[in-house]
Write an enzyme that holds these catalytic residues in place. Structure first.
Site, PDB file in Angstrom:
ATOM      1  N   GLU A  21      -6.720  -7.709  -0.637  1.00 28.51           N
ATOM      2  CA  GLU A  21      -7.360  -7.473   0.672  1.00 28.51           C
ATOM      3  C   GLU A  21      -8.750  -6.900   0.453  1.00 28.51           C
ATOM      4  O   GLU A  21      -8.981  -6.187  -0.528  1.00 28.51           O
ATOM      5  CB  GLU A  21      -6.578  -6.462   1.522  1.00 28.51           C
ATOM      6  CG  GLU A  21      -5.242  -6.945   2.030  1.00 28.51           C
ATOM      7  CD  GLU A  21      -4.541  -5.907   2.905  1.00 28.51           C
ATOM      8  OE1 GLU A  21      -5.227  -5.138   3.606  1.00 28.51           O
ATOM      9  OE2 GLU A  21      -3.299  -5.857   2.857  1.00 28.51           O
ATOM     10  N   GLU A  67       0.794  -1.233   0.000  1.00 29.25           N
ATOM     11  CA  GLU A  67       0.000   0.000   0.000  1.00 29.25           C
ATOM     12  C   GLU A  67       0.828   1.286   0.000  1.00 29.25           C
ATOM     13  O   GLU A  67       0.430   2.283   0.586  1.00 29.25           O
ATOM     14  CB  GLU A  67      -0.959   0.022   1.192  1.00 29.25           C
ATOM     15  CG  GLU A  67      -2.039  -1.050   1.102  1.00 29.25           C
ATOM     16  CD  GLU A  67      -3.138  -0.844   2.103  1.00 29.25           C
ATOM     17  OE1 GLU A  67      -2.887  -0.237   3.157  1.00 29.25           O
ATOM     18  OE2 GLU A  67      -4.266  -1.288   1.837  1.00 29.25           O
TER      19      GLU A  67
HETATM   20  C1  GAL Z   1      -4.879  -2.562   4.842  1.00 28.44           C
HETATM   21  C2  GAL Z   1      -3.479  -3.021   5.213  1.00 28.44           C
HETATM   22  C3  GAL Z   1      -3.493  -4.156   6.205  1.00 28.44           C
HETATM   23  C4  GAL Z   1      -4.480  -3.894   7.292  1.00 28.44           C
HETATM   24  C5  GAL Z   1      -5.805  -3.708   6.667  1.00 28.44           C
HETATM   25  C6  GAL Z   1      -6.933  -3.593   7.659  1.00 28.44           C
HETATM   26  O1  GAL Z   1      -4.862  -1.257   4.424  1.00 28.44           O
HETATM   27  O2  GAL Z   1      -2.796  -3.421   4.072  1.00 28.44           O
HETATM   28  O3  GAL Z   1      -2.229  -4.360   6.728  1.00 28.44           O
HETATM   29  O4  GAL Z   1      -4.101  -2.761   7.996  1.00 28.44           O
HETATM   30  O5  GAL Z   1      -5.773  -2.538   5.886  1.00 28.44           O
HETATM   31  O6  GAL Z   1      -8.126  -3.630   6.986  1.00 28.44           O
END
Ligand code: GAL
Length: 755
Positions: free
Chosen positions: A469, A396
């Site tokens: 994710e 990210e």
């Molecule tokens: C994303 C990140 C993860 C975690 C997640 C929580 O932005 O890559 O490490 O923080 O959010 O939803």
């Protein structure tokens, strides 16, 4: 190598580093320690994460070594957080930055070999701005210490430093298997015979090639071909066939170890044959379309953080494969334990492996370490069939084309057989990788579950595209949260998976995340935990874990999970409808109290692309006069799952739940003696139907007898009816009794053998 000597026990540890410790303990407070080691045992929650961000010292004596015949002693560290400086007998051996990748150094010239040599490690766990992932905020903890294994590898003077096994066309019936042998010659140029053998795991030789080479001083590479090997099975999630490739490198004068004779060096690795390709119309495994259904994993546990031995690492892979039944895990956000990855290879669990980092990109020195991290990750894991993609961006982070051109180049140069990805959440970012890997958190309860890839990439064509994710912080859900929240938590996971299955331009989706994890104060619920898992931090399932398990065929075992705590008044307004039932059965039955069972055959229409959409039971199926309303009698329940008309699973619910028993189970009955080992014990306060009581916070006391201890406190409340702890053996053989007591309930005793 010729012999590997584990350096796991016999360490002395000081929580504070003082100048001169590389030479002696100097009268400072040291305690005995064994690896994997957690310098600080943390509470479960509400702790100060700076408590472990210290510089500490580890020392130990090395065993007597036979270094005749030019033997080399390599010291290998699998992981030290976050920077390590290593001395032998007070002289600097090596330094390493980065807590997630291995490093090794040749200690021979500093050693006496008489059993009095001292190894000292300065482990710096501060969040230093020159080392990834540090420099910004991070949503996870990085812990401290020598939290993975250390080995002393005795090698021949002409040694094999690494071996890469490649197969240009794994789908061919006759496979050309190419071994790239990376040799290091500590002596002068020498003629040598190199031999490579391919065997199955039972040791049966399948192919072998030998050839003569000239090894110049320093590093060199030799290539050995095993041509047209037939009869090899492919590696796949359903049939993860592994083979062993062994290489020996023998200088012309090799023979018995005398003053003149140089010994032969050996290297062994496991391999599997498969193709894995992300294309613009999805992911293909062994040439066939394969929908990725995955979860992200942090390698952390309560109390000890990262410092868990092999068994717990392997168990996580088993949970992902067999309980959650996903087909891929992303090692967010760093290379994880080789024990975890070994088990992924064995189980047929695909892996997305990535370099350490979280949103922040540091300065030039930081970037140099990040590029080195790419190389170390690839070199460590390049033979693993489970690893199907390298993540070469800082998770990210913003675009940085020169930096990411380099990280991609490093991965491609070292390993031309795998594609790269780089996880991002910004749209229209430069695609320097082979796969556009996107964290799509668009689902906020509104109508859109996933964006279309072109909307995200800004490109005018489809490219290989993977969702890395979703959910997570958009809907944190604790194991004991109210039923309505559990319902919505499940629905969101179902919706994203459904959207991924529905879109042919998406290779699949990897949810955030498998297990709850401890985190920095800037994240989580204020308790230093991100309750983002589909399992809690103890790996106990939340309802949403059954979203994943239920997407696999009933032949792998029927899954049936009604998303309810079964009570008249837990939901707003009351009742249990609409009742979401996560299942891979083709029909369900609901029996409420004395009424006849009602059968439901029609699956929810909201998730048509899923292999196994859930059922939603509502007033269309069960009339108000049967299910009742506020003020009416609450009844027992029975939900049954049917496949082909046959009952294959059931869930029973008590209308009158009272604490009836203390349920306890250990994951393993036998632990290994000789080094630290662990097993998890799960404990629950259950009702008569055997269901954990979701709002019970009964106090449990644990007493342990024998050569083991409990990690964390031995007196604790249950959390939402259940909890777990890990029993850690000292390495000494013997019988361990684990006694669990809870007021008013029969005491439970578990017996473990350490042998
Ligand atoms: C994303 C990140 C993860 C975690 C997640 C929580 O932005 O890559 O490490 O923080 O959010 O939803």
């Amino acid at each position: 190598m010729i012999e590997r000597i584990p350096l796991l026990t016999g360490w002395r540890f000081s929580p504070e580093w003082r100048d001169g410790m590389e030479k002696s303990e100097g009268g400072h407070a040291f305690a005995d320690a064994a690896l994997p080691h957690a310098p600080v045992e943390l509470p479960l929650n509400y702790f100060d994460e700076t408590s472990y961000q210290k510089v500490s010292c580890y020392r130990r004596t090395l065993p007597e070594l036979d270094l005749s015949g030019g033997m080399r002693a390599m010291i290998r560290f699998e992981g030290v957080m976050a920077a390590a400086t290593v001395w032998v007998n007070g002289k600097l051996l090596t330094e390493h930055k980065g807590g997630y990748t291995p490093f090794e150094a040749d200690a021979t010239d500093l050693l006496k070999g008489d059993g009095s040599d001292t190894l000292t490690v300065r482990a710096d766990a501060r969040e230093r701005e020159d080392i990834p992932p540090f420099g910004g905020q991070i949503d996870y903890l990085t812990y401290s210490g020598i939290y993975r294994e250390v080995y002393l590898d005795l090698c021949a003077p002409l040694r094999i430093g690494n071996l890469k096994v490649e197969c240009a066309d794994p789908l061919a019936s006759e496979k050309d298997v190419r071994a790239r042998v990376f040799a290091v010659n500590a002596g002068t140029a020498v003629e040598a015979a190199v031999e490579v053998t391919l065997s199955d795991l039972s040791g049966r030789r399948l192919a072998s090639t030998a050839k003569n080479v000239t090894a110049a001083p320093g590093e060199g590479e030799f290539e050995v071909l095993l041509p047209s090997v037939s009869g090899l099975s492919l590696w796949s999630p359903d049939s993860p066939t592994l083979y062993c490739v062994e290489c020996s490198l023998a200088p012309a004068s090799a023979g018995s170890r005398g003053a003149e004779a140089l010994p032969a060096d050996r290297f062994k690795t496991r391999v599997g044959f498969r193709t894995a390709e992300f294309r613009s119309d999805g992911f293909y495994l062994n040439g066939k379309p394969f929908q990725i259904v995955g979860l992200n994993r942090h390698q952390a546990w309560p109390y000890v953080g990262y410092a868990m031995p092999a068994r717990a690492q392997r168990k996580d892979a088993e949970i992902l494969k067999n309980e959650l039944r996903v087909n891929l895990v992303r090692t967010s956000h760093y290379p994880q334990s080789t024990h975890f990855l070994d088990r992924c290879d064995e189980l047929g669990l695909l892996v997305f492996e990535e370099i350490p980092g979280w949103q922040h990109i540091g300065g030039e020195e930081w970037k140099a370490v990040a590029k080195e991290n790419v190389a170390e990750m690839v070199r460590r894991d390049w033979n693993r069939p489970s690893v199907v993609i390298w993540g070469v961006r800082i998770n990210e982070s913003r675009d940085d084309d020169p930096f990411y051109a380099d990280t991609n180049a490093v991965a491609h140069r070292l390993d031309a057989t795998r594609q790269t990805g780089g996880v991002r959440y910004i749209t229209n970012s430069s695609l320097l990788e082979d796969v556009y890997t996107m964290n799509d958190f668009v689902l906020d309860g509104g109508p859109v579950a996933l964006r279309k890839q072109r909307e995200v990439t800004g490109l005018d064509r489809d490219v290989p595209y993977l969702i890395t994710e979703y959910n997570g912080h958009m809907y944190p859900t604790k194991k004991g949260d109210c039923e309505e929240r559990q319902h919505e938590h499940c629905v969101r996971h179902l919706r994203v998976q459904n959207a991924a299955f529905a879109d042919p331009a998406v290779s699949g989706a990897i949810g955030w995340c498998a297990f709850d994890y401890n985190t920095h104060k800037d994240f989580g619920s204020g308790d230093r935990i991100c309750h983002h898992g589909v399992m809690d931090i103890f790996r106990i399932p939340k309802f949403a874990s059954f979203v994943y398990a239920s997407q696999t065929p009933p032949e792998r075992g029927a899954v049936l999970k009604p998303v309810t705590w079964w009570a008249r008044g837990e939901r707003s307004v009351g009742g249990i409808l609409p009742l979401l039932v996560l299942t891979n059965c083709d029909e369900i039955g609901l029996k409420f109290g004395p009424f006849d069972e009602i059968r439901v055959t029609e699956k929810s229409a909201d998730f048509p692309a899923l292999p196994y959409p859930p059922f939603v039971v509502d007033l269309r199926h069960i009339p108000p006069e049967k299910i009742g309303a506020w003020g009416m009698k609450w009844e027992d329940g029975l939900v049954t799952g049917y496949v082909g008309g046959k009952a294959v699973a059931e869930a029973r619910f008590a209308s009158n739940p009272v604490v009836s028993s203390l349920e306890a189970a250990a994951d393993d009955a036998v632990l290994d003696a000789g080094a630290k080992d662990v097993t998890r014990v799960t404990v629950a306060a259950a009702d008569r139907a055997g269901n954990p009581l979701p709002f019970s916070d009964s106090i449990v006391r644990v007493e342990i007898e024998g050569p083991a201890r409990i990690q964390g406190p031995s007196l604790f409340p249950l959390i939402a009816g259940s909890r777990a702890f890990w029993v850690e053996s000292s390495g000494e053989a013997g019988t361990v009794k684990v006694r669990l007591s809870c007021e008013g309930l029969e005491t439970r005793e578990l017996t473990l053998e350490v042998r």
